[in-house]
Each structure stands twice: as C-alpha cells, then as structure tokens.
Write a protein that holds these residues in place. Sequence first.
Motif, PDB file in Angstrom:
ATOM      1  N   ARG A   1       0.780  -1.105   0.014  1.00 14.12           N
ATOM      2  CA  ARG A   1      -0.032   0.130  -0.021  1.00 14.12           C
ATOM      3  C   ARG A   1       0.975   1.263  -0.113  1.00 14.12           C
ATOM      4  O   ARG A   1       0.612   2.214  -0.675  1.00 14.12           O
TER       5      ARG A   1
ATOM      6  N   SER B   1      -2.261  -8.660  -4.216  1.00 10.15           N
ATOM      7  CA  SER B   1      -2.224  -7.068  -4.390  1.00 10.15           C
ATOM      8  C   SER B   1      -2.329  -6.802  -5.664  1.00 10.15           C
ATOM      9  O   SER B   1      -1.530  -7.225  -6.679  1.00 10.15           O
TER      10      SER B   1
ATOM     11  N   ARG C   1      -5.625  -1.925  -6.701  1.00  9.77           N
ATOM     12  CA  ARG C   1      -6.304  -1.220  -5.842  1.00  9.77           C
ATOM     13  C   ARG C   1      -6.404  -1.589  -4.342  1.00  9.77           C
ATOM     14  O   ARG C   1      -7.312  -1.624  -3.596  1.00  9.77           O
ATOM     15  N   GLY C   2      -5.168  -2.410  -4.044  1.00  9.47           N
ATOM     16  CA  GLY C   2      -5.098  -2.982  -2.802  1.00  9.47           C
ATOM     17  C   GLY C   2      -5.025  -4.235  -2.761  1.00  9.47           C
ATOM     18  O   GLY C   2      -5.009  -4.853  -3.790  1.00  9.47           O
ATOM     19  N   THR C   3      -5.077  -4.800  -1.688  1.00  7.84           N
ATOM     20  CA  THR C   3      -4.861  -6.424  -1.418  1.00  7.84           C
ATOM     21  C   THR C   3      -6.318  -6.806  -0.968  1.00  7.84           C
ATOM     22  O   THR C   3      -6.641  -6.388   0.015  1.00  7.84           O
ATOM     23  N   GLU C   4      -6.734  -8.062  -1.801  1.00  8.29           N
ATOM     24  CA  GLU C   4      -8.051  -8.396  -1.651  1.00  8.29           C
ATOM     25  C   GLU C   4      -7.702 -10.086  -1.435  1.00  8.29           C
ATOM     26  O   GLU C   4      -6.823 -10.762  -1.847  1.00  8.29           O
TER      27      GLU C   4
ATOM     28  N   GLY D   1      -9.094  -0.555   2.444  1.00  4.92           N
ATOM     29  CA  GLY D   1      -7.796  -1.046   3.120  1.00  4.92           C
ATOM     30  C   GLY D   1      -7.519  -2.400   2.448  1.00  4.92           C
ATOM     31  O   GLY D   1      -7.715  -2.609   1.508  1.00  4.92           O
ATOM     32  N   ASP D   2      -6.873  -3.336   3.168  1.00  2.00           N
ATOM     33  CA  ASP D   2      -6.452  -4.525   2.672  1.00  2.00           C
ATOM     34  C   ASP D   2      -7.047  -5.824   3.355  1.00  2.00           C
ATOM     35  O   ASP D   2      -7.136  -5.665   4.529  1.00  2.00           O
TER      36      ASP D   2
END
Lengths: 218, 448
Positions: free
Chosen positions: A163, B273, B276-279, B299-300
Amino acid sequence: MRQTVRWTALAGVLLFGMVACGSNPPPDVEPATDEAPPAESPGPDPAELAEAAARSICEQAATAARQGDYERARRLYNEAISEYSGTDCARGAGAQIARIDAIETIQERILFAFDRAELSNEAVAILDRKVEVLRSHPNVQLTIEGNCDERGSIEYNFALGMRRAMAAKNYLVGLGIAEDRLRTVSFGKERPLDPGHNEAAWALNRRDDFIIPNPNAL
Amino acid sequence: MRHRRPSARRAGIACFVLLVSVLGGVSRATAQEGVRLGITYRPGFVPALALTDVQTDAAFAVVAAAIDSIFARDLDYSDRFEMLPVPDSLVVGSGINYGLWNQLGAVWLVEGTLMVNGGQAVLRVGLHDVVYGSLKNVQAFALPPVASPGFRMAVHRISDAVVEWATGEPGMAASRIAFSRRAPDGTSDVYVIDSDAIGIRRVTFRNALVFSPAFSPEGTHVLYQYLSNSGDESAIYETELAGGGSRAVASGGQLYLTPTYSPDGTRIMYAHSTGRGTEIFEVERAGGRPRAVTSTPAGDAVGPTIARDGRRFAFTASAVGAPQIYVQGGAGARPQLISRFVRGADSYATSPDWNPRDEQIVYQARVQGRFQIVAVNANGTEMHLLTAEGRNEDPSWAPDGRHVVFASDRGGYRGLWVLDTVTGRVRNLVRNHDDRLPDWSGPLADDE
C-alpha cells in the motif's frame, strides 16, 4: 580523502614534469612510452599532465557514483572543476554532478507514520522533486519498494508495504508519469534499514525505497 | 525421568493460578483503554494415567523401548492426563490388578504387547478403566519396521487412538507443524517438524522469501508464499512433501500472500495485491479462474482461514484504518468485525486461524503494546487472552482443536511454542529466533 586524492594527483604530475624536464624535447614529439628511457622521452605537455590527473579523479568519481557514494563523487567532480578547469573531465563534471543530483532526487526515500500509508507533506515534496527529474529523463524506470517497521505482524506488513509503494506510485501517475515506468514491490518488515529496536529505527524503516533498474538511462 | 510427578503437576497448577491472578491486573489495565481481556483457561479434573512398559520378547526390547518413550511423551503432551509414575518395583503380571492400580491413584491404565510374526510387528494396546475395573478398549496395530520413516508416525497414531478411547476426542500426536525458517542471508524456506519436536526437515529450497506455509488437509502438500529476493516475482506455490515437486497455484502481477486450503482440500484462498489494494481470492485446487471474495476498498484483506463448513472464512482487514479480524459468510457477503476495535486505542489484530473442530478463532492482538494470542468465538463472543508473557504471534490450531502453536520470545529467546488452551500449559517446540509463521497440519494418515 579529498586532500589525499588531490595531492596524489599533483605529486604524479610534478614527478612526471620533473623527469620530463631533464631533457629538452621538441614540442611536436610523441609522448613518452614505457619502452623509451626517461632521459630520452619527450617533455611534458602541461595540458596532458592535467588531463591525466583529472582523468584519474573522474574515474574515482565514477566509481564512487557506481557504489552509491554520491557525496564523494560530487566532491571529486567539483574538485576536477575547480582544480583542472579546461580538462575533458572538468568539462563533463558539471553534467555528471547533475546526473548524481538526479539520481539522488529519484532515490530519496519517503517515510510513513505507524500502520499508515498516507503521504505526508514532506513525502509529497520529495515526490514532486522526483516528478521533475522523471519528466526530463523519460527513459528512466523506477521500482518503488514499500517497507514496514518490525512492530506489525509479518503477513499484514506485506500488504501494508505494498500500500505504501502504491501510494507513491499513484501520486506520480497522477502527475503524469507513465504507469508502465513504475513498478511496485513490498518487502513487508523483512528488509529493515536500521536493525535497531527503537523509535528512531522504526521511523526509518517505515519507508518507500526508490530503485532505478536502468541507471544508464540517466 | 519418564513420567511427571504429581507434585510437579500440582506445582504447575499452582503456578497457573498465580498466573491468572497476575493477569487479573492485565485485565483491569486494559479495561482502561476500552479493551477488556482476561486469561481464561478451563482446567477441570485431569485423570491420572499409568503407562506400563510394552511387553515383548527380549529380541525386540529395543523396539518396545522406542514405543514406550513415544507413548509417554505423546500422552503427556496431550494434556489430557496426569502421567502417573509407575514404580520400578512393580511387577506387571499377566492379569491386571485393578485394586492395586486404584490404590496408586490411576484412573486409566495403558498396557501393550509387541508381537512379531514373520517379520511383521503387531502392537496390541489395551486401555483399562481402573475405577470401573474393566477393559475400556483393546486393538492390535500393525507397525512398520522401527528403522522406517513411518514408524514414529504409526506409534503417534496409536497414542491418538488411546486418547480418543479415554476422552472421546481426537489427539494430535500424529501431526506435523510447518514453518518458515530464516537463513543468515535473509532468505527463508519452509521446514516441517513432528508434533513432538522430532524429525525436523527442510521441504523447500527456493533460497528466496518463502512465507506462510499451509498444510493440505490430508497432510501431503504445503502451500506457501514465494517472493523473489529482488521482489520482482511473487506467486503461491504448492509443493508435494513426499516427492518435492511443486506447481504455481497463482502467479503473475503483484504480490501473493497467505494461502490456505478449504477443510475439504478442494479450494485454495490467498491474498493478492492489485493496483487497488490487497484482496482475498479463491481458486479451485484443480485449477481454474481465481475470483475475488472480499471487497475492502478502504484497506487491505489478508490471511484467510476457512471454517469447518467450508463456506465462512475469517481474515484480517484494515477497513477501519487498523487491521482487525472479520468473519464473512461466503464470497461477497458482508464481513462482520469480531476483534475488539476501539478507535484511538492501540487496536491491532491480525493472523486469525479457525479451529478445525469448533467455532473458536485464535489471532494475535496488541495488548498493552505487545502481541498476545486471543481466542474468540466466530460470532465475536467469549473473547479471552491465551498468553501474557512476552510477544506472541501467528497462532495455528492443532487437529485436536485445543492446542495452539505460535511464535514467541517468551523466556528471552524466540522460537515456536505449543499452548494447551484448556490447562494453559506451554511447551517449547523449536528454540530458534528465525522460525516463524507456524501452521499445524491435520491428523496425518499413513506416512509417506
């Protein structure tokens, strides 16, 4: 170290000059070679002596720059400019200092607050400076490495590091830097810059590093 | 000394009571920050078990002694029994003198006989209920040769059978723990070790950043996160423990993290990741197209762990600004916060692991500035602390659903530790500060 280099270079020039002055060569004779005895070698060309000394300084500066010792490289180039003006080295030193400045600007790390990935005002100012360099050097690529301090958990810190890297990338893209020039990776808390276990170390470790994979493009 | 003495056990319980009273202070202190957590164990009656030496011909005494030592450790480590010392002077005859064992305080008596016919070793094991003066269960087990790699695990399985006869609940002796070990050059690889701290061996040889190993339910494979030393390449790999072959489960693009299997072993979840972030994503183990199962735009989301029903899963997400534990009832469902988040307080909770036998989830949370292991029901109720000493991280449930392995620096040196969540007893598994991210296997069937 700077003094040592200068005196070594000057000593070399003087020694060469003293030996060469022992004879009285015509001005258009080829320079001395290893095979020729010193007594019969042609006299020194002061310009060439200066070139040789300056070349030595520039080589040392280039080595320092390759090794990431930019401060020393910059000092040596400045010395070439002030002490050996007119040499090839001195004429190119200004450009080399500009290149080092550019590398340092691009590589300057940005820091983050604990468990945060938002850019601080200071980080934004640092990224703004990078944008100028990246615009004027359109072939330079950039790898942004997100890192964390040791206090968080191992796995979550990988996501947080990513991030942080993405925060810098998105800002640069927003200012017009092509996305395909920027790559993001995360090392979580696995690559601390300072191995200490205190606030100063943690602050330094919550960072984005900026790596130039193709430094010759600068 | 093979058996723990009752006095040692009593001292242990006394220490535990002391620990609980000390931790009362922890609870009160944390309550000021809005997070009220206290240590809760459920130490009830612990029946005494007497284990007699395995009887056999003199020619097989070495094998019998090996079985004796494995039994003794397994039954002790099960934390289900008070191991009763058997006096050397006691002569075990052909019949069981229940009155004598009763006088010695035994509730259970385990006796075994090793027979070898035509090169095949058979161990007959009996469990006697001393109080009722009756044979509770008896069974003959074929054993592989003592020098074969499967011998120890075969004896562990017999230990687990004894535990199940006595308690009606599974043991965890026949299991292993996988973990990530860091080398001096900063790279990490996966190692496995038996539940009784024997037989450590390296199973990946990537010399890269290899993290978060996860055992397949059948215990034959391990998933792990791979990150090249330059950070350029990342993937989820599955490696076969017996053959060593491996395949990429998910790769391409940016970082891959925290893989886990569904309890039936047909699906794999992991974090990935994107820009757009970690899902969290899910993919069939047999292959196919991965699909995102979480949506955490603010968030992640990392570290999935799947419930027994195979549908619900818990994970870490930083949707509220700090990482917390959520439970989600399937892909796309609304996640429920189950850890204690107090805005402005030092709330930080990660690394959940869903109990393979019930609704409890363990995770690590910062309590007064240090990570401790917390247990909570999947609906967020009955939250309690399981640790209080040192920094404790990355818990993983044993197949018996009551022991937890975790990384800790308790005692001043990092390593992997095993906690019995019922009695609070802790034992060291590996003493190495470079060992992290343990994952406990399910019950292991026939060894490789």
